[in-house]
Design a protein around this motif. Sequence first.
Motif, PDB file in Angstrom:
ATOM      1  N   LEU A  20       0.820  -1.206   0.000  1.00  0.00           N
ATOM      2  CA  LEU A  20       0.000   0.000   0.000  1.00  0.00           C
ATOM      3  C   LEU A  20       0.859   1.263   0.000  1.00  0.00           C
ATOM      4  O   LEU A  20       1.767   1.416   0.812  1.00  0.00           O
ATOM      5  CB  LEU A  20      -0.921  -0.005   1.221  1.00  0.00           C
ATOM      6  N   ASP A  21       0.523   2.152  -0.896  1.00  0.00           N
ATOM      7  CA  ASP A  21       1.222   3.421  -1.068  1.00  0.00           C
ATOM      8  C   ASP A  21       0.722   4.425  -0.027  1.00  0.00           C
ATOM      9  O   ASP A  21      -0.461   4.782  -0.018  1.00  0.00           O
ATOM     10  CB  ASP A  21       0.950   3.932  -2.488  1.00  0.00           C
ATOM     11  N   VAL A  22       1.618   4.868   0.848  1.00  0.00           N
ATOM     12  CA  VAL A  22       1.239   5.876   1.856  1.00  0.00           C
ATOM     13  C   VAL A  22       2.030   7.167   1.646  1.00  0.00           C
ATOM     14  O   VAL A  22       2.206   7.955   2.564  1.00  0.00           O
ATOM     15  CB  VAL A  22       1.420   5.342   3.288  1.00  0.00           C
ATOM     16  N   SER A  23       2.518   7.382   0.425  1.00  0.00           N
ATOM     17  CA  SER A  23       3.289   8.585   0.126  1.00  0.00           C
ATOM     18  C   SER A  23       2.377   9.812   0.137  1.00  0.00           C
ATOM     19  O   SER A  23       1.147   9.711   0.115  1.00  0.00           O
ATOM     20  CB  SER A  23       3.972   8.452  -1.230  1.00  0.00           C
ATOM     21  N   CYS A  24       3.005  10.998   0.142  1.00  0.00           N
ATOM     22  CA  CYS A  24       2.236  12.239   0.258  1.00  0.00           C
ATOM     23  C   CYS A  24       1.305  12.469  -0.930  1.00  0.00           C
ATOM     24  O   CYS A  24       0.297  13.174  -0.804  1.00  0.00           O
ATOM     25  CB  CYS A  24       3.174  13.425   0.453  1.00  0.00           C
ATOM     26  N   SER A  25       1.607  11.852  -2.087  1.00  0.00           N
ATOM     27  CA  SER A  25       0.715  12.022  -3.242  1.00  0.00           C
ATOM     28  C   SER A  25      -0.618  11.308  -3.044  1.00  0.00           C
ATOM     29  O   SER A  25      -1.568  11.521  -3.803  1.00  0.00           O
ATOM     30  CB  SER A  25       1.381  11.504  -4.520  1.00  0.00           C
ATOM     31  N   MET A  26      -0.710  10.471  -2.019  1.00  0.00           N
ATOM     32  CA  MET A  26      -1.947   9.749  -1.724  1.00  0.00           C
ATOM     33  C   MET A  26      -2.819  10.490  -0.709  1.00  0.00           C
ATOM     34  O   MET A  26      -3.757   9.918  -0.149  1.00  0.00           O
ATOM     35  CB  MET A  26      -1.614   8.359  -1.176  1.00  0.00           C
ATOM     36  N   SER A  27      -2.529  11.761  -0.467  1.00  0.00           N
ATOM     37  CA  SER A  27      -3.257  12.523   0.551  1.00  0.00           C
ATOM     38  C   SER A  27      -4.722  12.720   0.160  1.00  0.00           C
ATOM     39  O   SER A  27      -5.095  12.596  -1.005  1.00  0.00           O
ATOM     40  CB  SER A  27      -2.600  13.883   0.764  1.00  0.00           C
ATOM     41  N   GLY A  28      -5.527  13.012   1.177  1.00  0.00           N
ATOM     42  CA  GLY A  28      -6.941  13.288   0.940  1.00  0.00           C
ATOM     43  C   GLY A  28      -7.761  12.037   0.733  1.00  0.00           C
ATOM     44  O   GLY A  28      -7.492  10.988   1.325  1.00  0.00           O
ATOM     45  N   PRO A  29      -8.769  12.111  -0.154  1.00  0.00           N
ATOM     46  CA  PRO A  29      -9.680  10.974  -0.346  1.00  0.00           C
ATOM     47  C   PRO A  29      -9.001   9.698  -0.819  1.00  0.00           C
ATOM     48  O   PRO A  29      -9.484   8.598  -0.543  1.00  0.00           O
ATOM     49  CB  PRO A  29     -10.661  11.487  -1.413  1.00  0.00           C
ATOM     50  N   LYS A  30      -7.876   9.815  -1.536  1.00  0.00           N
ATOM     51  CA  LYS A  30      -7.227   8.613  -2.065  1.00  0.00           C
ATOM     52  C   LYS A  30      -6.786   7.669  -0.952  1.00  0.00           C
ATOM     53  O   LYS A  30      -6.953   6.451  -1.055  1.00  0.00           O
ATOM     54  CB  LYS A  30      -6.031   8.998  -2.943  1.00  0.00           C
ATOM     55  N   LEU A  31      -6.209   8.220   0.109  1.00  0.00           N
ATOM     56  CA  LEU A  31      -5.747   7.372   1.205  1.00  0.00           C
ATOM     57  C   LEU A  31      -6.922   6.648   1.854  1.00  0.00           C
ATOM     58  O   LEU A  31      -6.859   5.435   2.110  1.00  0.00           O
ATOM     59  CB  LEU A  31      -5.002   8.201   2.250  1.00  0.00           C
ATOM     60  N   GLU A  32      -8.005   7.379   2.123  1.00  0.00           N
ATOM     61  CA  GLU A  32      -9.170   6.766   2.760  1.00  0.00           C
ATOM     62  C   GLU A  32      -9.821   5.734   1.854  1.00  0.00           C
ATOM     63  O   GLU A  32     -10.269   4.677   2.309  1.00  0.00           O
ATOM     64  CB  GLU A  32     -10.183   7.847   3.162  1.00  0.00           C
ATOM     65  N   GLN A  33      -9.843   6.019   0.554  1.00  0.00           N
ATOM     66  CA  GLN A  33     -10.407   5.067  -0.416  1.00  0.00           C
ATOM     67  C   GLN A  33      -9.576   3.793  -0.439  1.00  0.00           C
ATOM     68  O   GLN A  33     -10.121   2.685  -0.473  1.00  0.00           O
ATOM     69  CB  GLN A  33     -10.436   5.721  -1.793  1.00  0.00           C
ATOM     70  N   MET A  34      -8.247   3.946  -0.413  1.00  0.00           N
ATOM     71  CA  MET A  34      -7.376   2.775  -0.442  1.00  0.00           C
ATOM     72  C   MET A  34      -7.559   1.936   0.819  1.00  0.00           C
ATOM     73  O   MET A  34      -7.632   0.699   0.751  1.00  0.00           O
ATOM     74  CB  MET A  34      -5.917   3.212  -0.577  1.00  0.00           C
ATOM     75  N   LYS A  35      -7.624   2.577   1.978  1.00  0.00           N
ATOM     76  CA  LYS A  35      -7.788   1.835   3.225  1.00  0.00           C
ATOM     77  C   LYS A  35      -9.117   1.086   3.236  1.00  0.00           C
ATOM     78  O   LYS A  35      -9.181  -0.082   3.652  1.00  0.00           O
ATOM     79  CB  LYS A  35      -7.687   2.781   4.427  1.00  0.00           C
ATOM     80  N   ALA A  36     -10.180   1.731   2.765  1.00  0.00           N
ATOM     81  CA  ALA A  36     -11.488   1.073   2.725  1.00  0.00           C
ATOM     82  C   ALA A  36     -11.477  -0.119   1.776  1.00  0.00           C
ATOM     83  O   ALA A  36     -12.053  -1.176   2.072  1.00  0.00           O
ATOM     84  CB  ALA A  36     -12.567   2.079   2.311  1.00  0.00           C
ATOM     85  N   ALA A  37     -10.801   0.034   0.627  1.00  0.00           N
ATOM     86  CA  ALA A  37     -10.719  -1.064  -0.337  1.00  0.00           C
ATOM     87  C   ALA A  37      -9.925  -2.232   0.249  1.00  0.00           C
ATOM     88  O   ALA A  37     -10.297  -3.400   0.090  1.00  0.00           O
ATOM     89  CB  ALA A  37     -10.076  -0.575  -1.627  1.00  0.00           C
ATOM     90  N   ALA A  38      -8.812  -1.925   0.926  1.00  0.00           N
ATOM     91  CA  ALA A  38      -8.007  -2.981   1.541  1.00  0.00           C
ATOM     92  C   ALA A  38      -8.814  -3.720   2.610  1.00  0.00           C
ATOM     93  O   ALA A  38      -8.726  -4.953   2.734  1.00  0.00           O
ATOM     94  CB  ALA A  38      -6.736  -2.383   2.147  1.00  0.00           C
ATOM     95  N   GLN A  39      -9.605  -2.995   3.378  1.00  0.00           N
ATOM     96  CA  GLN A  39     -10.451  -3.631   4.388  1.00  0.00           C
ATOM     97  C   GLN A  39     -11.510  -4.511   3.737  1.00  0.00           C
ATOM     98  O   GLN A  39     -11.831  -5.596   4.245  1.00  0.00           O
ATOM     99  CB  GLN A  39     -11.096  -2.567   5.271  1.00  0.00           C
ATOM    100  N   SER A  40     -12.038  -4.077   2.586  1.00  0.00           N
ATOM    101  CA  SER A  40     -13.013  -4.894   1.863  1.00  0.00           C
ATOM    102  C   SER A  40     -12.376  -6.190   1.369  1.00  0.00           C
ATOM    103  O   SER A  40     -13.016  -7.248   1.380  1.00  0.00           O
ATOM    104  CB  SER A  40     -13.585  -4.113   0.672  1.00  0.00           C
ATOM    105  N   ALA A  41     -11.116  -6.112   0.949  1.00  0.00           N
ATOM    106  CA  ALA A  41     -10.418  -7.324   0.515  1.00  0.00           C
ATOM    107  C   ALA A  41     -10.311  -8.312   1.662  1.00  0.00           C
ATOM    108  O   ALA A  41     -10.517  -9.519   1.483  1.00  0.00           O
ATOM    109  CB  ALA A  41      -9.028  -6.968  -0.015  1.00  0.00           C
ATOM    110  N   VAL A  42      -9.999  -7.821   2.864  1.00  0.00           N
ATOM    111  CA  VAL A  42      -9.906  -8.687   4.040  1.00  0.00           C
ATOM    112  C   VAL A  42     -11.241  -9.390   4.289  1.00  0.00           C
ATOM    113  O   VAL A  42     -11.280 -10.582   4.624  1.00  0.00           O
ATOM    114  CB  VAL A  42      -9.468  -7.887   5.278  1.00  0.00           C
TER     115      VAL A  42
END
Length: 198
Positions: A20-42
Amino acid sequence: DDPDVLDQLMGPALNLAMVLDVSCSMSGPKLEQMKAAAQSAVDHLEATDSISVVIFDDFASVKVAPRLVTDKEAIKATLGSIKLGNSTCIECGLKLGYQQLPQNRGSDRKDRVLLMTDAMPNVGATGDGEFTQLLEGAAADGIGTTVMGVGLDFGQALATKISASRGANYFFLRGQEDADRLFGPDFELWVTPLAYDL
């Protein structure tokens, strides 16, 4: 909807490394979207599946060490706690992600790395040829790679070249509708290779 066909498609259990990319370019909605998607995969994994989670910015670290998916809520809580970092070293994340898989490898599990990023590398290997070499090396070891591009500024040209490698695929993750599809009815399709050299 034939259960025999579905059983054949699902095949062995999954040995999944999330990167998972946690770099500064992932700020804002992208980070939250990625975390939610990863949780859905689990949520779609079974107790017989194994998981590991690697996060990366300008370096990579293991957030969840390889383990069976016996406590989904604990894994999801860890994913929810992820914070932003600095630059983007996709190479660092991929290499560490691939290194997690042998710890839970077996004939009863299929190996796959799920890379979620906006595909804008600025540290480490930044050329598509270098990424292709990484993916081809993993494929030679029987590891498949899925790239999910997060956000509208996702680097499509780079990801297209990366996912042309054997055993790799990529998808856009532009919003909740894509997440619902990819981590719902399409989940087994993108984690399970159906054919090579077609």
